[in-house]
Design a protein around this motif. Sequence first.
Motif, short mmCIF file in Angstrom:
data_model
loop_
_atom_site.label_atom_id
_atom_site.label_comp_id
_atom_site.label_asym_id
_atom_site.label_seq_id
_atom_site.Cartn_x
_atom_site.Cartn_y
_atom_site.Cartn_z
N LEU A 229 0.84 -1.22 0.12
CA LEU A 229 0.02 -0.02 0.00
C LEU A 229 0.84 1.26 -0.03
CD1 LEU A 229 -2.98 0.40 -0.14
CD2 LEU A 229 -3.04 0.54 2.53
N THR A 230 1.87 1.15 0.93
CA THR A 230 2.80 2.37 0.88
C THR A 230 3.43 2.76 -0.47
OG1 THR A 230 3.32 1.87 3.22
CG2 THR A 230 5.04 3.40 2.19
N MET A 231 3.97 1.47 -1.16
CA MET A 231 4.46 1.76 -2.58
C MET A 231 3.63 2.51 -3.48
SD MET A 231 6.57 -1.94 -2.60
CE MET A 231 7.42 -1.74 -4.16
N PHE A 232 2.35 1.89 -3.28
CA PHE A 232 1.27 2.64 -4.41
C PHE A 232 0.90 4.04 -3.87
CE2 PHE A 232 0.04 -1.64 -6.18
CZ PHE A 232 -0.48 -1.43 -7.39
N GLY A 233 1.13 4.27 -2.67
CA GLY A 233 0.94 5.57 -2.13
C GLY A 233 1.87 6.46 -2.72
N GLU A 234 3.09 5.99 -2.87
CA GLU A 234 4.28 6.87 -3.21
C GLU A 234 4.09 7.02 -4.85
OE1 GLU A 234 7.63 4.52 -1.82
OE2 GLU A 234 7.48 5.50 0.26
N LYS A 235 3.66 5.84 -5.41
CA LYS A 235 3.64 6.18 -6.93
C LYS A 235 2.54 7.03 -7.21
CE LYS A 235 6.22 2.60 -8.91
NZ LYS A 235 7.22 2.88 -8.89
N LEU A 236 1.35 7.05 -6.51
CA LEU A 236 0.27 7.83 -6.93
C LEU A 236 0.55 9.24 -6.47
CD1 LEU A 236 -2.57 5.39 -6.03
CD2 LEU A 236 -1.93 5.88 -8.25
N LYS A 237 1.39 9.58 -5.56
CA LYS A 237 1.65 11.05 -4.97
C LYS A 237 1.64 12.09 -5.85
CE LYS A 237 3.72 10.58 -1.05
NZ LYS A 237 4.83 10.54 -0.27
N GLY A 238 2.38 11.85 -7.02
CA GLY A 238 2.40 12.67 -8.32
C GLY A 238 1.12 12.94 -9.00
N THR A 239 0.14 12.09 -9.06
CA THR A 239 -1.26 12.34 -9.79
C THR A 239 -1.90 13.31 -9.41
OG1 THR A 239 -2.32 10.76 -8.60
CG2 THR A 239 -0.88 9.73 -10.43
N ASP A 240 -2.52 14.21 -10.35
CA ASP A 240 -3.29 15.37 -10.11
C ASP A 240 -4.77 14.82 -9.48
OD1 ASP A 240 -1.70 17.33 -10.93
OD2 ASP A 240 -2.31 16.75 -13.09
N PRO A 241 -5.19 15.37 -8.45
CA PRO A 241 -6.63 15.16 -8.01
C PRO A 241 -7.66 15.40 -9.28
CG PRO A 241 -5.80 17.12 -6.93
CD PRO A 241 -4.70 16.54 -7.64
N GLU A 242 -8.87 14.73 -8.95
CA GLU A 242 -9.80 14.94 -10.02
C GLU A 242 -10.29 16.25 -10.47
OE1 GLU A 242 -14.11 12.81 -10.87
OE2 GLU A 242 -13.39 12.42 -9.02
N GLU A 243 -10.28 17.07 -9.09
CA GLU A 243 -10.94 18.49 -9.40
C GLU A 243 -9.71 19.32 -10.35
OE1 GLU A 243 -11.85 22.49 -6.52
OE2 GLU A 243 -10.97 20.32 -5.61
N THR A 244 -8.46 19.15 -10.33
CA THR A 244 -7.45 19.75 -10.93
C THR A 244 -7.71 19.28 -12.46
OG1 THR A 244 -5.88 19.73 -9.17
CG2 THR A 244 -4.96 20.17 -11.29
N ILE A 245 -7.75 18.22 -12.89
CA ILE A 245 -8.13 17.74 -14.15
C ILE A 245 -9.33 17.98 -14.70
CG2 ILE A 245 -8.28 15.81 -15.55
CD1 ILE A 245 -6.43 14.21 -13.48
N LEU A 246 -10.21 18.34 -13.95
CA LEU A 246 -11.72 18.72 -14.26
C LEU A 246 -11.50 20.24 -14.73
CD1 LEU A 246 -14.72 17.40 -12.27
CD2 LEU A 246 -14.66 17.63 -14.69
N ASN A 247 -10.82 21.07 -14.05
CA ASN A 247 -10.71 22.40 -14.18
C ASN A 247 -10.14 22.74 -15.42
OD1 ASN A 247 -11.95 23.28 -11.85
ND2 ASN A 247 -10.35 23.25 -10.49
N ALA A 248 -8.91 21.88 -15.59
CA ALA A 248 -8.14 22.07 -17.03
C ALA A 248 -9.20 21.89 -18.02
CB ALA A 248 -7.06 20.94 -17.21
N PHE A 249 -9.98 20.84 -17.92
CA PHE A 249 -11.18 20.66 -19.23
C PHE A 249 -12.06 21.91 -19.19
CE2 PHE A 249 -9.81 16.23 -19.19
CZ PHE A 249 -9.65 15.98 -20.71
N LYS A 250 -12.47 22.40 -17.82
CA LYS A 250 -13.45 23.51 -17.83
C LYS A 250 -13.01 24.57 -18.63
CE LYS A 250 -15.73 22.02 -13.79
NZ LYS A 250 -15.90 22.30 -12.25
N ILE A 251 -11.73 24.87 -18.93
CA ILE A 251 -11.24 25.69 -19.69
C ILE A 251 -11.73 25.88 -21.03
CG2 ILE A 251 -9.17 27.03 -20.82
CD1 ILE A 251 -7.52 26.05 -18.32
N PHE A 252 -12.10 24.68 -21.54
CA PHE A 252 -12.41 24.52 -23.04
C PHE A 252 -13.84 24.55 -22.94
CE2 PHE A 252 -8.39 22.33 -22.94
CZ PHE A 252 -7.75 23.23 -23.88
#
Length: 165
Positions: A82-105
């Motif tokens: 679980l810790t290893m997955f947590g470290e791998k996923l740490k750099g991924t953007d939260p859903e809200e950040t990705i949604l906001n990028a699409f909302k520009i369009f």
Amino acid sequence: QPPKKAKKKIEGGSNVFSMFEQTQIQEFKEAFTIMDQNRDGFIDKADLRDTFAALGRLNVKNEELEDMVKEAPGPINFTVFLTMFGEKLKGTDPEETILNAFKIFDPEGKGHIKADYIKEMLMTQADRFSQEEINQMFAAFPPDVSGNLDYKNLCYVITHGEEKD
């Protein structure tokens, strides 16, 4: 818009279990159990080899398995997994950040973008997509009959890994 499901996180300090929602932990536990082929509570090289074999990949090099096991600080029990997955996923953007990028369009907030428009943007701006990458995206997320891409669902799948019902 469907009602939001209650997201129950396990309370705790800097404990790895507090990084994930209860449903995510359950999914990781199922994956761990599948990979722990000999059911000893640890994932080792033999377990990885058997897991690859179950997925149809038979000739995995020993060095490749060793490199995977070496990524862990020690024996891979569920907490380490679980810790290893947590470290791998740490750099991924939260859903809200990705949604906001699409909302520009999508200045009108419709929740979808014309597929032709997003294709043009992705192929002409910043880190340009190739035709092959566009084809892969539309194969995974086909536009609807009106030619619109449902970016809210796309964002959900990017951050959660499966489609909403």
